[in-house]
Design an enzyme around this catalytic site. Structure first.
Site, PDB file in Angstrom:
ATOM      1  NE  ARG A 257      -4.317  -1.457  -0.224  1.00  0.00           N
ATOM      2  CZ  ARG A 257      -4.358  -2.340  -1.164  1.00  0.00           C
ATOM      3  NH1 ARG A 257      -3.308  -2.464  -2.092  1.00  0.00           N
ATOM      4  NH2 ARG A 257      -5.274  -3.189  -1.202  1.00  0.00           N
ATOM      5  CG  HIS A 305      -3.200  -0.704  -7.185  1.00  0.00           C
ATOM      6  ND1 HIS A 305      -3.476   0.080  -6.166  1.00  0.00           N
ATOM      7  CD2 HIS A 305      -2.983  -1.935  -6.982  1.00  0.00           C
ATOM      8  CE1 HIS A 305      -3.946  -0.687  -5.296  1.00  0.00           C
ATOM      9  NE2 HIS A 305      -3.467  -1.842  -5.623  1.00  0.00           N
TER      10      HIS A 305
END
Length: 326
Positions: A257, A305
């Site tokens: 993250r 991502h």
């Protein structure tokens, strides 16, 4: 897209007239594959109780479907948006299966009276491939080879490289994804692997550290962050935390993250050579703003991502497996 089948009795127990399931996902073909698996893998008696609805975006129809659904298979951003648009009294949801490995994107969801299940054990191989591919690309300088090709330059400078067996790799977070990365590296002859964990454990193949400082000082050539976003990991690498790496600057790979380190701290680490470069798939703010300085740094690789994107087959199989348990 809806399928409705009549109710039934199973083992003398009257089931609800319809078990309503909503699929809310942008993953192509997810709904049709789930329907196919339910038809082929679950008992006929169960199939007859199912009311099935598929939606690819949040709109009036998807919200109406979700209102009466006991079960939902969904992308977390779409599910959170939907639940936040509904009143608690309008929601019947009891269980939601996330299509993502992490569930932190559900933070800020105002409705919490349901069970949320992550997609585990599915994305590890994909994320592992991403990490190892970038390590090999950096070590063998594939980018330079491409530049040389464009200039019709025959150069042997890219023949000087380290193999995986020469490298020491650190993994921050050794859950199912971290273990998969470690296992794949070991199978490719990388034998010196260090793991940062928050509780003591033993494993003959991995040298574990419960101290961040001890982990960072282990002299790794690559540090891969796989940590989720939690109260104990947000900002873990902020400030001068990475300054202890200055004697042996590793490449930082972030597939966990983005909030493990804020952008200003990451830029400082790059500018002061605490790290030798970065491969970034996750960011403090997504999409990464156009004005971010990270775009302009040659030693940084940016991807949107995508290191481990759920595919329809994998997400469907895990959902139907858990549905059978439910």
């Amino acid at each position: 897209m809806e399928t409705v089948i009549k109710p039934s009795f199973i083992d003398g127990i009257h089931k609800p007239e319809r078990m309503k399931i909503t699929v809310l996902s942008e993953i192509p073909m997810l709904g049709s594959i789930v329907r196919s698996l339910i038809t082929s893998q679950l008992p006929l008696e169960f199939q007859k109780d199912v009311h099935f609805s598929v939606h690819e975006r949040v709109n009036e129809k998807s919200l109406e479907s979700l209102k009466s659904s006991e079960i939902c298979l969904a992308d977390p951003p779409l599910l959170k948006k939907s639940l936040n648009l509904l009143l608690p009294s309008e929601i019947s949801l009891k269980w939601a299966q996330s299509t993502y490995a992490g569930v932190d994107l559900m933070k800020g969801c105002t409705y919490k009276d349901f069970t949320l299940t992550r997609t585990g054990g599915v994305l590890g191989p994909l994320i592992s491939e991403y990490c190892i591919a970038h390590i090999i690309s950096i070590e063998r300088n594939f980018e330079r080879s491409k530049i040389n090709q464009k200039g019709c330059i025959w150069s042997t400078e890219t023949q000087r490289y380290r193999s995986l067996s020469d490298l020491k790799v650190g993994i921050m977070g050794v859950g199912d994804i971290g273990k998969t990365i470690a296992s794949d590296l070991i199978s490719l002859r990388c034998r010196d692997i260090h793991g940062l964990v928050f509780s003591p454990r033993e494993d003959g193949d991995i040298s574990y550290h419960t101290s961040l400082k001890s982990f960072l000082q282990s002299g790794c050539d690559y540090i891969i962050n796989v940590l989720p976003s939690t109260s104990s990991t947000v900002g873990l690498l902020n400030g001068d935390a990475l300054s202890v790496l200055s004697d042996h600057p590793p490449i930082f790979i972030n597939v966990g993250r983005g909030d493990v380190i804020n952008e200003s701290s990451l830029l400082e680490a790059l500018e002061k050579r605490w790290i030798g470069g970065a491969v970034l798939d996750v960011f403090e703010s997504e999409p990464l703003p156009e004005k971010s300085r990270l775009w302009e740094i040659p030693s940084v690789v940016i991807t949107p991502h995508v290191s481990g994107v759920s595919n329809a087959e994998q997400a469907s199989m895990q959902f139907v497996k858990n549905l059978n348990r439910y």
